[in-house]
Scaffold this motif. Structure first.
Motif, PDB file in Angstrom:
ATOM      1  N   ALA A 180      83.754  28.550  80.443  1.00  0.00           N
ATOM      2  CA  ALA A 180      83.474  27.139  80.151  1.00  0.00           C
ATOM      3  C   ALA A 180      82.088  26.974  79.534  1.00  0.00           C
ATOM      4  O   ALA A 180      81.912  26.205  78.579  1.00  0.00           O
ATOM      5  N   THR A 183      82.242  28.287  75.967  1.00  0.00           N
ATOM      6  CA  THR A 183      82.973  27.341  75.119  1.00  0.00           C
ATOM      7  C   THR A 183      82.109  26.135  74.782  1.00  0.00           C
ATOM      8  O   THR A 183      82.077  25.681  73.633  1.00  0.00           O
ATOM      9  N   SER A 184      81.390  25.625  75.785  1.00  0.00           N
ATOM     10  CA  SER A 184      80.524  24.471  75.511  1.00  0.00           C
ATOM     11  C   SER A 184      79.414  24.841  74.538  1.00  0.00           C
ATOM     12  O   SER A 184      79.024  24.036  73.696  1.00  0.00           O
ATOM     13  N   SER A 185      78.913  26.086  74.624  1.00  0.00           N
ATOM     14  CA  SER A 185      77.895  26.536  73.660  1.00  0.00           C
ATOM     15  C   SER A 185      78.456  26.555  72.242  1.00  0.00           C
ATOM     16  O   SER A 185      77.797  26.106  71.299  1.00  0.00           O
ATOM     17  N   ILE A 187      80.950  24.797  71.093  1.00  0.00           N
ATOM     18  CA  ILE A 187      81.167  23.410  70.660  1.00  0.00           C
ATOM     19  C   ILE A 187      79.844  22.786  70.214  1.00  0.00           C
ATOM     20  O   ILE A 187      79.763  22.131  69.167  1.00  0.00           O
ATOM     21  N   LEU A 188      78.794  22.991  70.995  1.00  0.00           N
ATOM     22  CA  LEU A 188      77.479  22.444  70.632  1.00  0.00           C
ATOM     23  C   LEU A 188      76.980  23.037  69.314  1.00  0.00           C
ATOM     24  O   LEU A 188      76.418  22.325  68.485  1.00  0.00           O
TER      25      LEU A 188
END
Length: 198
Positions: A180, A183-185, A187-188
């Motif tokens: 998670a 994935t957030s990295s 997306i950012l």
């Protein structure tokens, strides 16, 4: 002292877990430990990215701008601290399934001390060669998992058989948490918060 159990976790982990269980620290001491230890990978990553350069295995080393390296390091620092708190919550939440009755502080101690080897291997990024960082990271991850498997039965006051299953569940939850965060990295980075190279 903030780092009072650090040496014991490396030299005699089972006895140190018993010492941690006998004298639980306050949530502020656990938080202090997490905040100090999370500085290691954040500061080392800044130095490596802005001043030493990353070597992907071919070509010239790549450098981030100091502002970009600082932004990434602060994001890493916040992410590491948040990750430990989320892992502690998962340990606390799963305890009901395994007939353990820890306080959130106990779960935070377990998560904080288990994450310590992963934080300490952050020093490896000062030699920013990908294969070296991966080998050292694997060693740190292996020792963190070992600490988790030895610490869960002791801190959660449950039999070792249940502790093994409980720790395996925590490892699985930790891997999901890691995916998670990655994935957030991504997306950012894709929406404009990616690194800026020199």
């Amino acid at each position: 002292m903030i780092l009072n159990h650090l040496m014991g976790l490396y030299t005699r982990p089972k006895q140190e877990w018993h010492a941690i269980e006998e004298g639980h620290e306050s949530i502020s001491k656990s938080l202090s430990h997490i905040m100090v230890m999370a500085l290691i990978p954040a500061i080392c990553s800044y130095i490596a990215a802005a001043h030493i350069g990353w070597n992907p295995g071919f070509g010239e080393p790549k450098f981030l701008t100091p502002q970009s390296a600082m932004f990434m390091s602060v994001g890493m620092y916040v992410g590491l601290i948040a990750g430990v708190f989320v892992l502690a919550y998962l340990v606390y939440w799963m305890s009901k399934t395994f007939d353990a009755k820890p306080s959130y502080t106990q779960a935070l101690e377990l998560a904080a001390y288990t994450a310590t080897p992963l934080f300490m291997v952050g020093v490896a990024v000062l030699i920013p060669v990908l294969w070296f960082i991966m080998v050292i990271g694997l060693i740190g991850l292996s020792y963190s998992v070992y600490l988790l498997y030895t610490g869960v039965p002791i801190l959660m006051n449950i039999p070792e058989e249940k502790g093994f299953i409980y720790a395996s569940s925590v490892v699985t939850a930790g891997l999901v948490l890691l995916v998670a965060l990655m994935t957030s990295s991504i997306i950012l980075w894709s929406i404009g918060f990616g690194p800026a190279y020199q």
